[in-house]
Write a protein that holds these residues in place. Structure first.
Motif, PDB file in Angstrom:
ATOM      1  N   LYS A 166       0.754  -1.184   0.130  1.00  0.00           N
ATOM      2  CA  LYS A 166      -0.099   0.004  -0.028  1.00  0.00           C
ATOM      3  C   LYS A 166       1.027   1.418   0.153  1.00  0.00           C
ATOM      4  O   LYS A 166       1.873   1.406   0.715  1.00  0.00           O
ATOM      5  N   GLY A 167       0.516   2.169  -0.934  1.00  0.00           N
ATOM      6  CA  GLY A 167       1.116   3.459  -0.690  1.00  0.00           C
ATOM      7  C   GLY A 167       2.658   3.486  -1.702  1.00  0.00           C
ATOM      8  O   GLY A 167       3.019   4.449  -1.467  1.00  0.00           O
ATOM      9  N   ALA A 168       2.923   2.520  -2.376  1.00  0.00           N
ATOM     10  CA  ALA A 168       4.125   2.261  -3.010  1.00  0.00           C
ATOM     11  C   ALA A 168       3.901   2.276  -4.386  1.00  0.00           C
ATOM     12  O   ALA A 168       4.734   1.608  -5.302  1.00  0.00           O
ATOM     13  N   ASP A 169       2.798   2.993  -5.213  1.00  0.00           N
ATOM     14  CA  ASP A 169       2.516   2.912  -6.443  1.00  0.00           C
ATOM     15  C   ASP A 169       3.043   4.271  -6.961  1.00  0.00           C
ATOM     16  O   ASP A 169       2.002   5.244  -6.857  1.00  0.00           O
ATOM     17  N   PRO A 170       4.102   4.795  -7.674  1.00  0.00           N
ATOM     18  CA  PRO A 170       4.449   5.980  -8.167  1.00  0.00           C
ATOM     19  C   PRO A 170       3.393   6.574  -8.968  1.00  0.00           C
ATOM     20  O   PRO A 170       3.031   7.723  -9.102  1.00  0.00           O
ATOM     21  N   ASN A 171       2.840   5.451  -9.889  1.00  0.00           N
ATOM     22  CA  ASN A 171       1.670   6.061 -10.981  1.00  0.00           C
ATOM     23  C   ASN A 171       0.587   6.702 -10.172  1.00  0.00           C
ATOM     24  O   ASN A 171      -0.370   7.065 -11.025  1.00  0.00           O
ATOM     25  N   ALA A 172       0.249   6.160  -8.887  1.00  0.00           N
ATOM     26  CA  ALA A 172      -1.001   6.410  -8.049  1.00  0.00           C
ATOM     27  C   ALA A 172      -0.497   7.538  -7.327  1.00  0.00           C
ATOM     28  O   ALA A 172      -1.378   7.984  -6.334  1.00  0.00           O
ATOM     29  N   GLY A 173       0.487   8.440  -7.493  1.00  0.00           N
ATOM     30  CA  GLY A 173       0.738   9.267  -6.601  1.00  0.00           C
ATOM     31  C   GLY A 173       1.014   8.961  -5.286  1.00  0.00           C
ATOM     32  O   GLY A 173       1.026   9.581  -4.349  1.00  0.00           O
ATOM     33  N   CYS A 174       1.646   7.770  -4.810  1.00  0.00           N
ATOM     34  CA  CYS A 174       1.878   7.246  -3.631  1.00  0.00           C
ATOM     35  C   CYS A 174       0.688   7.209  -2.748  1.00  0.00           C
ATOM     36  O   CYS A 174       0.759   7.437  -1.439  1.00  0.00           O
ATOM     37  N   ASP A 175      -0.634   7.204  -3.122  1.00  0.00           N
ATOM     38  CA  ASP A 175      -1.717   7.139  -2.554  1.00  0.00           C
ATOM     39  C   ASP A 175      -1.892   6.069  -1.386  1.00  0.00           C
ATOM     40  O   ASP A 175      -1.742   4.585  -1.796  1.00  0.00           O
ATOM     41  N   PRO A 176      -1.822   6.279  -0.245  1.00  0.00           N
ATOM     42  CA  PRO A 176      -1.630   5.242   0.745  1.00  0.00           C
ATOM     43  C   PRO A 176      -2.721   4.499   0.940  1.00  0.00           C
ATOM     44  O   PRO A 176      -2.602   3.357   1.855  1.00  0.00           O
ATOM     45  N   ASN A 177      -3.805   4.473   0.168  1.00  0.00           N
ATOM     46  CA  ASN A 177      -5.085   3.577   0.233  1.00  0.00           C
ATOM     47  C   ASN A 177      -5.040   3.070  -1.112  1.00  0.00           C
ATOM     48  O   ASN A 177      -5.966   1.824  -1.310  1.00  0.00           O
ATOM     49  N   THR A 178      -4.025   3.108  -1.978  1.00  0.00           N
ATOM     50  CA  THR A 178      -4.099   2.233  -3.096  1.00  0.00           C
ATOM     51  C   THR A 178      -2.705   1.194  -3.072  1.00  0.00           C
ATOM     52  O   THR A 178      -1.770   1.371  -2.780  1.00  0.00           O
TER      53      THR A 178
END
Length: 258
Positions: A166-178
């Motif tokens: 969680k939170g480690a997707d640079p393409n999702a802006g580091c969203d902690p819920n993603t």
């Protein structure tokens, strides 16, 4: 060949070594995990479990050290992130600069660091971030550092898998819920910053001393690049994901002697 590469990469190594001791540990948290394939040292799942965070500003650069334990880098396992131009990432409303918070940025070797036999080529859009994983504690019998590169050749045996985080997707802006995707991925290294320390060591405002972000990077040994750099990308030697969030704290310089 290893000796020649060490000489050519020495300038960056010396820069990082000279900057690291400048500041004390900052308060924060993070996680870094994935898989590694390091000959005679580490093969399989990897979890850094970081508990030491430090940032060193210099002009428009910022070096971050995320490490397990507070010992010197030469005796520790950790990740070093170098941002070469903070002005391209930090927003500056006074100058009308929107910044690039939450934007995935390419991670690659610095342009001046090239493997033996590979000519230095002009890059009109060089990466402004580099990342190094050092394993000086785990791999005591050898000096092991793996470098994030913009692209690797992916194996078929699963050695470069990384579990979701969680939170480690640079393409999702580091969203902690993603939750970031798991598995091998596309072989390209990315990082996103969601906040950056402003570089003012006497800054009293806590929010201006915060650095945070996430990354999904593929690691390689640049000595394994094809001669002349004309072949496929180097083989993947690691795939790690990570998140970090910590505050800069000014302190007395660390030093090896009292």
């Amino acid at each position: 060949m290893g000796a020649r590469f060490a000489l050519r990469a020495g300038a960056v190594g010396l820069l990082l070594a000279s900057l690291v001791p400048a500041c004390s540990q900052g308060e924060g948290d993070g996680q870094i995990s994935g898989t590694l394939d390091v000959l005679d040292c580490w093969t399989g799942a990897f979890d850094l479990d970081p508990d030491f965070f430090a940032a060193v500003p210099y002009l428009n650069t910022l070096q971050m050290r995320i490490q397990n334990g507070s010992d010197f880098e030469t005796f520790s396992d950790g990740v070093s992130i170098m941002l070469y131009d903070t002005t391209k990432v930090r927003p500056n409303p006074a100058l009308g600069i929107p910044g690039q918070y939450g934007v995935p940025l390419e991670v690659n070797l610095p342009p001046e660091v090239t493997p033996p036999g590979v000519p230095v080529r002009a890059d009109p859009n060089p990466a402004i971030v580099s990342l190094t994983l050092y394993l000086q504690k785990s791999c005591r019998v050898q000096n092991v550092s793996l470098y994030a590169v913009k692209e690797v050749t992916l194996p078929t045996d699963g050695t470069c898998d990384a579990r979701p985080m969680k939170g480690a997707d640079p393409n999702a802006g580091c969203d902690p819920n993603t939750e970031s995707p798991g598995g091998v991925g596309n072989g390209k290294s990315l990082i996103s910053f969601t906040h950056l320390f402003n570089g003012q060591v006497d800054e009293a405002t806590a929010s201006e001393r915060l650095s945070s972000g996430c990354f999904d990077v593929y690691l390689a040994d640049p000595r394994e690049v094809a001669p002349g750099g004309l072949g496929p990308p180097p083989p993947c030697r690691g795939h790690i994901k990570g998140t970090f969030s910590f505050f800069f704290e000014r302190g007395r310089p660390s030093q090896p002697f009292p």
